[in-house]
Scaffold this motif. Structure first.
Motif, PDB file in Angstrom:
ATOM      1  N   ILE A  23       0.831  -1.207   0.000  1.00 30.74           N
ATOM      2  CA  ILE A  23       0.000   0.000   0.000  1.00 30.74           C
ATOM      3  C   ILE A  23       0.865   1.257   0.000  1.00 30.74           C
ATOM      4  CG2 ILE A  23      -1.815  -1.256   1.218  1.00 30.74           C
ATOM      5  CD1 ILE A  23      -1.318   0.559   3.631  1.00 30.74           C
ATOM      6  N   GLY A  24       2.176   1.042  -0.097  1.00 30.13           N
ATOM      7  CA  GLY A  24       3.085   2.172  -0.202  1.00 30.13           C
ATOM      8  C   GLY A  24       3.719   2.282  -1.567  1.00 30.13           C
ATOM      9  N   SER A  25       4.338   1.180  -2.034  1.00 28.54           N
ATOM     10  CA  SER A  25       5.079   1.253  -3.301  1.00 28.54           C
ATOM     11  C   SER A  25       5.493  -0.134  -3.743  1.00 28.54           C
ATOM     12  CB  SER A  25       6.340   2.115  -3.117  1.00 28.54           C
ATOM     13  OG  SER A  25       7.173   1.575  -2.095  1.00 28.54           O
ATOM     14  N   ASP A  26       6.023  -0.208  -4.972  1.00 27.83           N
ATOM     15  CA  ASP A  26       6.714  -1.377  -5.524  1.00 27.83           C
ATOM     16  C   ASP A  26       5.816  -2.557  -5.879  1.00 27.83           C
ATOM     17  OD1 ASP A  26       9.357  -0.231  -5.324  1.00 27.83           O
ATOM     18  OD2 ASP A  26       9.194  -0.541  -3.162  1.00 27.83           O
ATOM     19  N   TRP A  27       4.502  -2.344  -5.896  1.00 24.44           N
ATOM     20  CA  TRP A  27       3.578  -3.414  -6.271  1.00 24.44           C
ATOM     21  C   TRP A  27       2.581  -2.911  -7.317  1.00 24.44           C
ATOM     22  CZ3 TRP A  27       3.588  -8.453  -4.259  1.00 24.44           C
ATOM     23  CH2 TRP A  27       4.507  -8.684  -3.212  1.00 24.44           C
ATOM     24  N   GLY A  28       3.019  -2.035  -8.183  1.00 27.98           N
ATOM     25  CA  GLY A  28       2.085  -1.432  -9.120  1.00 27.98           C
ATOM     26  C   GLY A  28       1.416  -0.225  -8.489  1.00 27.98           C
ATOM     27  N   ASP A  29       0.429   0.317  -9.165  1.00 23.44           N
ATOM     28  CA  ASP A  29      -0.245   1.528  -8.698  1.00 23.44           C
ATOM     29  C   ASP A  29      -1.325   1.194  -7.673  1.00 23.44           C
ATOM     30  OD1 ASP A  29       1.274   3.160 -10.374  1.00 23.44           O
ATOM     31  OD2 ASP A  29      -0.113   2.862 -12.054  1.00 23.44           O
ATOM     32  N   VAL A  30      -1.191   1.770  -6.488  1.00 22.00           N
ATOM     33  CA  VAL A  30      -2.193   1.626  -5.429  1.00 22.00           C
ATOM     34  C   VAL A  30      -2.446   3.022  -4.871  1.00 22.00           C
ATOM     35  CG1 VAL A  30      -2.743   0.639  -3.180  1.00 22.00           C
ATOM     36  CG2 VAL A  30      -1.412  -0.691  -4.835  1.00 22.00           C
ATOM     37  N   ASN A  31      -3.681   3.506  -4.985  1.00 15.05           N
ATOM     38  CA  ASN A  31      -3.949   4.855  -4.489  1.00 15.05           C
ATOM     39  C   ASN A  31      -4.209   4.833  -2.980  1.00 15.05           C
ATOM     40  OD1 ASN A  31      -6.816   4.460  -3.925  1.00 15.05           O
ATOM     41  ND2 ASN A  31      -7.159   4.586  -6.141  1.00 15.05           N
ATOM     42  N   ASP A  32      -4.226   6.016  -2.392  1.00 12.61           N
ATOM     43  CA  ASP A  32      -4.338   6.121  -0.937  1.00 12.61           C
ATOM     44  C   ASP A  32      -5.613   5.474  -0.414  1.00 12.61           C
ATOM     45  OD1 ASP A  32      -1.924   7.359  -0.382  1.00 12.61           O
ATOM     46  OD2 ASP A  32      -2.718   9.380  -0.685  1.00 12.61           O
ATOM     47  N   GLU A  33      -6.718   5.666  -1.093  1.00 10.12           N
ATOM     48  CA  GLU A  33      -7.975   5.103  -0.586  1.00 10.12           C
ATOM     49  C   GLU A  33      -7.956   3.583  -0.644  1.00 10.12           C
ATOM     50  OE1 GLU A  33     -11.434   4.666   1.303  1.00 10.12           O
ATOM     51  OE2 GLU A  33     -10.137   6.441   1.202  1.00 10.12           O
ATOM     52  N   GLU A  34      -7.361   3.013  -1.675  1.00  6.93           N
ATOM     53  CA  GLU A  34      -7.219   1.558  -1.717  1.00  6.93           C
ATOM     54  C   GLU A  34      -6.380   1.063  -0.542  1.00  6.93           C
ATOM     55  OE1 GLU A  34      -6.915  -0.334  -6.019  1.00  6.93           O
ATOM     56  OE2 GLU A  34      -5.711   1.500  -5.901  1.00  6.93           O
ATOM     57  N   GLY A  35      -5.312   1.792  -0.255  1.00  9.08           N
ATOM     58  CA  GLY A  35      -4.456   1.412   0.859  1.00  9.08           C
ATOM     59  C   GLY A  35      -5.178   1.498   2.187  1.00  9.08           C
ATOM     60  N   ARG A  36      -5.907   2.591   2.388  1.00  9.93           N
ATOM     61  CA  ARG A  36      -6.636   2.741   3.650  1.00  9.93           C
ATOM     62  C   ARG A  36      -7.730   1.690   3.775  1.00  9.93           C
ATOM     63  NH1 ARG A  36      -5.628   8.440   2.509  1.00  9.93           N
ATOM     64  NH2 ARG A  36      -7.597   8.580   1.336  1.00  9.93           N
ATOM     65  N   GLU A  37      -8.389   1.360   2.670  1.00 12.56           N
ATOM     66  CA  GLU A  37      -9.443   0.354   2.719  1.00 12.56           C
ATOM     67  C   GLU A  37      -8.879  -1.021   3.057  1.00 12.56           C
ATOM     68  OE1 GLU A  37     -13.249  -0.843   2.983  1.00 12.56           O
ATOM     69  OE2 GLU A  37     -12.492   1.210   2.801  1.00 12.56           O
ATOM     70  N   ALA A  38      -7.659  -1.306   2.600  1.00 12.12           N
ATOM     71  CA  ALA A  38      -7.019  -2.574   2.970  1.00 12.12           C
ATOM     72  C   ALA A  38      -6.811  -2.636   4.481  1.00 12.12           C
ATOM     73  CB  ALA A  38      -5.692  -2.721   2.240  1.00 12.12           C
ATOM     74  N   VAL A  39      -6.373  -1.535   5.066  1.00 10.10           N
ATOM     75  CA  VAL A  39      -6.178  -1.499   6.516  1.00 10.10           C
ATOM     76  C   VAL A  39      -7.508  -1.654   7.236  1.00 10.10           C
ATOM     77  CG1 VAL A  39      -5.346  -0.111   8.464  1.00 10.10           C
ATOM     78  CG2 VAL A  39      -4.089  -0.099   6.298  1.00 10.10           C
ATOM     79  N   ARG A  40      -8.532  -0.984   6.770  1.00  9.76           N
ATOM     80  CA  ARG A  40      -9.856  -1.118   7.396  1.00  9.76           C
ATOM     81  C   ARG A  40     -10.345  -2.562   7.332  1.00  9.76           C
ATOM     82  NH1 ARG A  40     -11.078   3.527   3.845  1.00  9.76           N
ATOM     83  NH2 ARG A  40     -10.721   5.451   5.040  1.00  9.76           N
ATOM     84  N   THR A  41     -10.173  -3.188   6.173  1.00  7.61           N
ATOM     85  CA  THR A  41     -10.608  -4.576   6.022  1.00  7.61           C
ATOM     86  C   THR A  41      -9.882  -5.480   7.001  1.00  7.61           C
ATOM     87  OG1 THR A  41     -11.097  -4.257   3.667  1.00  7.61           O
ATOM     88  CG2 THR A  41     -10.760  -6.525   4.412  1.00  7.61           C
ATOM     89  N   ALA A  42      -8.573  -5.251   7.151  1.00  4.46           N
ATOM     90  CA  ALA A  42      -7.788  -6.059   8.084  1.00  4.46           C
ATOM     91  C   ALA A  42      -8.306  -5.910   9.508  1.00  4.46           C
ATOM     92  CB  ALA A  42      -6.320  -5.664   8.001  1.00  4.46           C
ATOM     93  N   LEU A  43      -8.570  -4.683   9.923  1.00  2.74           N
ATOM     94  CA  LEU A  43      -9.069  -4.458  11.281  1.00  2.74           C
ATOM     95  C   LEU A  43     -10.435  -5.100  11.465  1.00  2.74           C
ATOM     96  CD1 LEU A  43      -8.026  -0.727  11.937  1.00  2.74           C
ATOM     97  CD2 LEU A  43      -6.724  -2.827  12.330  1.00  2.74           C
ATOM     98  N   ASP A  44     -11.293  -4.974  10.466  1.00  4.98           N
ATOM     99  CA  ASP A  44     -12.632  -5.574  10.543  1.00  4.98           C
ATOM    100  C   ASP A  44     -12.562  -7.098  10.623  1.00  4.98           C
ATOM    101  OD1 ASP A  44     -13.815  -3.083  10.432  1.00  4.98           O
ATOM    102  OD2 ASP A  44     -14.238  -3.170   8.275  1.00  4.98           O
ATOM    103  N   ALA A  45     -11.521  -7.670  10.007  1.00  7.28           N
ATOM    104  CA  ALA A  45     -11.360  -9.126  10.021  1.00  7.28           C
ATOM    105  C   ALA A  45     -10.733  -9.631  11.317  1.00  7.28           C
ATOM    106  CB  ALA A  45     -10.508  -9.565   8.832  1.00  7.28           C
TER     107      ALA A  45
END
Length: 329
Positions: A23-45
């Protein structure tokens, strides 16, 4: 999902955490909202352990984590491990001194929005750093000053982890461990348990190889390390496909497929294999896919693998992978 005690840090963390390099770099293009949503999903799980670094998107990953924890008022409920050192240019042992580490720590504190870092890890420094007591004295001073609650190291080589554990302040070791990188399960895991040092496992799915979804026709974006770092052009090649040559890795995946029960994905089989080692505290697969994050978490509650399955995984390692990686790291 069960929790395990992270060495002597005082933290209990979920068996599956979230790695946030992608969600920071080196894995293709990931925008900030995608990164934040990944963190939210992790916490929800149910995940309560997040791993990041100050160089992931030049602080982007840390800032996205801080934003989500702030919006949820969850700083006290989640343990965040970050890393420092790779901002050095040139990246040389002498740079791992108090002045630089304090500067990096203060920047990470600001990015995350915290007074003190839960866990600071040296970020895969040159091997010589582990033979510099003054670097670990600096870490002790940062902890004493209240900037850092605990510290550890993120290593490339077994040798580095073993050396780091000789410093009494080192409470965690982060390393690459998966069915394609089995060497740590020998002496290093034994020593970690003996010294009560927490083990954080990164690159558990070998950059996607051990998900079973990559084939010989898979293409990666130009700014994805699986494209530009296959020979170690940008950083240690062990961080890309766990250091296994791409074609050999695909052959090994094909050999593993018959071992995976119908009730598991290959990714879940891999994570379940890693968690069977009691020296492991937490494993930190990274993903921006909510579905993948949730299925990774579900792996923690699946039945343990049998002794026969473990033996067969070892046989695949011996047949396809060992010669490429075992003595290198």
């Amino acid at each position: 999902m069960e929790q395990r005690t992270l060495g002597t840090t005082g933290y209990s963390v979920t068996e599956v955490g979230l790695g946030t390099w992608n969600i920071g770099s080196d894995w293709g293009d990931v925008n900030d909202e995608e990164g934040r949503e990944a963190v939210r999903t992790a916490l929800d799980a149910g995940i309560d352990f997040l791993d990041t670094a100050d160089v992931y998107g030049d602080g982007k990953s840390e800032r996205n984590i801080g934003t989500v924890l702030d919006e949820r008022d969850a700083f006290d409920d989640v343990t965040v491990a970050t890393k420092a050192g790779r901002r050095l240019d040139p990246h040389e042992p002498a740079g791992y001194n108090h002045e630089n580490l304090e500067r990096f720590v203060d920047r990470s504190r600001e990015n995350l929005g915290v007074d003190s870092l839960d866990l600071l890890q040296l970020h895969c420094p040159p091997t010589q750093v582990y033979y510099q007591p003054e670097t670990f004295d600096a870490l002790d001073e940062l902890r004493a000053s209240g900037r850092v609650d605990a510290y550890g190291v993120s290593v490339e080589k077994v040798e580095e982890g073993l050396k780091a554990m000789e410093y009494p302040g080192v409470e965690t070791i982060q390393l690459v461990f998966n069915p394609f990188r089995q060497r740590p399960a020998d002496l290093l895991f034994h020593e970690a348990k003996r010294r009560d040092v927490g083990i954080i496992v990164r690159v558990p799915l070998a950059s996607g190889l051990l998900t079973g979804t990559i084939d010989r026709d898979t293409e990666f974006p130009e700014n994805d390390h699986r494209n530009y770092n296959r020979e170690g052009e940008a950083f240690d090649v062990g961080e890309t496909f766990a250091g296994v040559p791409f074609e050999a890795g695909l052959d090994a995946v094909d050999a593993l497929r018959p071992l995976v029960p119908e009730t598991m994905s290959m990714a879940q089989f891999t994570l379940r294999w890693i968690l069977s080692f009691d020296a492991v505290t937490t494993v930190i697969p990274g993903s921006t896919s909510p579905e993948h994050i949730e299925t990774n978490v579900a792996a923690a509650d699946l039945p343990p693998l049998s002794a026969d399955q473990h033996q067969q995984v070892t046989q695949v390692y011996d047949d396809y992978v060992r010669e490429h990686v075992h003595q290198r790291w």
